[in-house]
Design a protein around this motif. Sequence first.
Motif, short mmCIF file in Angstrom:
data_model
loop_
_atom_site.label_atom_id
_atom_site.label_comp_id
_atom_site.label_asym_id
_atom_site.label_seq_id
_atom_site.Cartn_x
_atom_site.Cartn_y
_atom_site.Cartn_z
N UNK B 118 0.86 -1.17 0.00
CA UNK B 118 0.00 0.00 0.00
C UNK B 118 0.90 1.23 0.00
N UNK B 119 0.55 2.19 -0.81
CA UNK B 119 1.37 3.39 -0.95
C UNK B 119 0.79 4.54 -0.15
N UNK B 120 1.66 5.31 0.41
CA UNK B 120 1.24 6.54 1.09
C UNK B 120 2.15 7.66 0.63
N UNK B 121 1.54 8.81 0.45
CA UNK B 121 2.35 9.99 0.18
C UNK B 121 2.40 10.83 1.44
N UNK B 122 3.58 11.07 1.95
CA UNK B 122 3.71 11.82 3.20
C UNK B 122 4.34 13.17 2.91
N UNK B 123 4.11 14.07 3.85
CA UNK B 123 4.71 15.39 3.72
C UNK B 123 5.37 15.75 5.04
N UNK B 124 6.50 16.40 4.93
CA UNK B 124 7.16 16.87 6.13
C UNK B 124 7.72 18.25 5.88
N UNK B 125 7.85 18.99 6.97
CA UNK B 125 8.34 20.36 6.78
C UNK B 125 9.13 20.77 8.02
N UNK B 126 10.25 21.42 7.80
CA UNK B 126 11.04 21.95 8.93
C UNK B 126 11.56 23.33 8.55
N UNK B 145 8.09 13.95 8.82
CA UNK B 145 6.90 13.56 8.07
C UNK B 145 5.87 12.96 9.02
N UNK B 146 4.64 13.40 8.88
CA UNK B 146 3.61 12.85 9.76
C UNK B 146 3.15 11.52 9.19
N UNK B 147 3.41 10.47 9.96
CA UNK B 147 3.18 9.12 9.49
C UNK B 147 1.71 8.77 9.70
N UNK B 148 1.03 8.32 8.67
CA UNK B 148 -0.38 7.95 8.85
C UNK B 148 -0.49 6.63 9.61
N UNK B 149 -1.63 6.37 10.10
CA UNK B 149 -1.87 5.12 10.81
C UNK B 149 -2.11 4.04 9.77
N UNK B 150 -1.08 3.29 9.46
CA UNK B 150 -1.27 2.30 8.40
C UNK B 150 -1.63 0.94 8.96
#
Lengths: 294, 444
Positions: B118-126, B145-150
């Motif tokens: 399953x693919x997830x696109x994550x985003x992170x920012x600093x 990156x905020x990790x989704x609840x997979x």
Amino acid sequence: MLALGRRPASRHDPAPSLWSYRLQRLLLTPGVKGLIRIGAPVLIVFSIAALILADQERRVALREQVDLAWSAVEQRPEFAVRGMEIQGVSPELDTQIRTILGLDFPVSSFHLDLDSLREKLESLGPVESVQLRIGGQGLLHVDITQRIPVAVWRGADGLRLVDQTGAITMVLPEREARADLPLVAGTGARTHIAEALSLIEAAAPIREQVLGLLRVGERRWDILLDRGRRIMLPVEQPLSILETIVVLNETRDILLRDVSLIDYRIPDRPTVRLNDVAVSELRRITAINPEAGQ
Amino acid sequence: MKNIYESQRAMRAMRKAAMQRGVVAVLDIGTSKVACLVLRFDGPELDREVDGLRSMVGRSAFRVIGAATTKSRGIRFGEIDAMQEAERAIRTAIQAAQKMADVRVDHVIACFSGGRPRSYGLEGQVNLDSSVVLESDIGRVLAACDVPDFGAGREVLHAQPVNFTLDHRSGMSDPRGQYGNNLSTDLHLLTIDGTMLHNLMHCLKRCDLELAGVASSPYVSSISSLVEDEQELGAACLDLGGGTTSLSIFLKKHMIFADCVRMGGDHVTSDISMGLQVPLSTAERIKTFYGGVVATGMDDREMIEIGGDTGDWEHDRRSVSRAELIGIMRPRVEEILEEARALLDVAGFDSLPSQKIVLTGGASQIPGLDGLASRILGHQVRLGRPMRVQGLPQAATGPAFASTVGLSLFAAHPQDEWWDFEIPAERTPARSLRKAVKWFKDNW
């Protein structure tokens, strides 16, 4: 009726068992692989050889076989040395060398120890250096460089001929045999032959009066002249002092006078010893004329 | 997240050790076959200026010295189903490849398509501390990156930074050393069922092998089948395997989506087996010899002896026309392709600049598949074969070996993943300090 068709053949499982898989991996490990490919054959060959040679009789037989084969090779005509050719020597030295080496030809070149032969020849007096080689026609070539005698040396037990380095080349029965060579004597004279020769050369103008050179105290030279006269040379620079004396002789005829000793041991203070007749004559003259002795 | 990071890092270290030793095996665990290649790494690629052209764009740093394929057992839908059988299949492949290579391999990089990726696109920012992007900032932004609840029991297989944005400039591949204030990233995360991964690790451990890396099969098969411009401009790679049909979408040389249809060539075979009442092996044979998806008038007249082994004359002398066979195969192939179409729609493939689709895998060799696929998937469909690598035997150059070859390319040049960057320093000391305090409390 039963089916007579092909029986379901028992399917071969291509998968290796866990242990055969592990064994194969072990055999492919580099160290083990090398041990099996090289170590095991070497071990087998060595153990077979050791087993065969464990028997004393076999060892002796093997040794005999090897000796036989080796002597067969040695006795081949290609390796035979049939004669000796000696170059650069006088006839008497030639016969002397032949008797010393004592080879009876033909001899196998494997049995010739050229190094020991050369040492034997180089221990001979007249021989300076030796080249030994076995030539193409089965000849042993002996190339000898002889020592050239340059002076006669008088030792405690007679006369010897010596070369430039002071090595004795041969025994001289009598002085007259080599009257052309200068005579040197004294302890340590042999090690300074070159210096003696230069002194003799410098003394050429008074050659007729010189009997020989005497090494005194292993440090300086005396020139012995006829009628018991003697010239004592210093330790340092005897050559230039001798040249001075020769010049003195040419200008003032010092050796024509009745002098028994010219002492130049201290170059700054040369001393002359007169004979008794000359002394009394000098005294007489100075008594008449006090200025004549100056 | 933390223990995945650690274990993936350990695998990277193992890969490095394997590189130093110079020999590594790649293992493609598929539903219909297990393929193993033994690779020898000889250091950097030799410069061959004499030819006038560079060899394989820096990808020939390795050479295949051993190759083996065996029919896989105990594997269904790309997942280990019967552990003992799967282990035996792996052992067979490894042993044969080792024997061919004449070296012992200890490190294995494996790939598989199962485990419901399953693919997830994550985003992170600093916000950057200094005005220059440093290596540590990359690690920081990836960790942010905020990790989704997979879901429980799922593990991360790939976590690749796809894109970096520095202030307002997007589309950067490597922002290190550049000036800016605000760094954000897009991370593509691929998760699979964790039990699948653990089964695989256990299997390899029982074969005395060290796992030096795991990859997802759709990812590696697209590495080998998509050409460089397709990877850059955007393309989908459809790997029609035995038990699964896996899909991956590439854009700007990064995988941005991967998914898997749990249907493949084996289902076509079982359809034939059921439809014609023949054993699976016969069905497989009929499929590979006479299979197709487009029937013509000629096919009605071409009769296929399907035979049998029962002793019943009538039963053993059956024959079908090729058109009938195609009639059985086509609905299943269409179903697979339509499922793939649905996945593409979910992924938003339509909005990509390029609509290229590459079919590869063993089942892509069905004659007429490209015509059928272009009707279902779109017009820009081509059949892909894996690129050539040095020393690959001729028998392993077909599309069925796309993921095997891709895995060897992956072994030689893995893309940067999240665990290739150091985790931010401010986290580790606090935790180890806590551990130390806990240790004191426990012991005194």
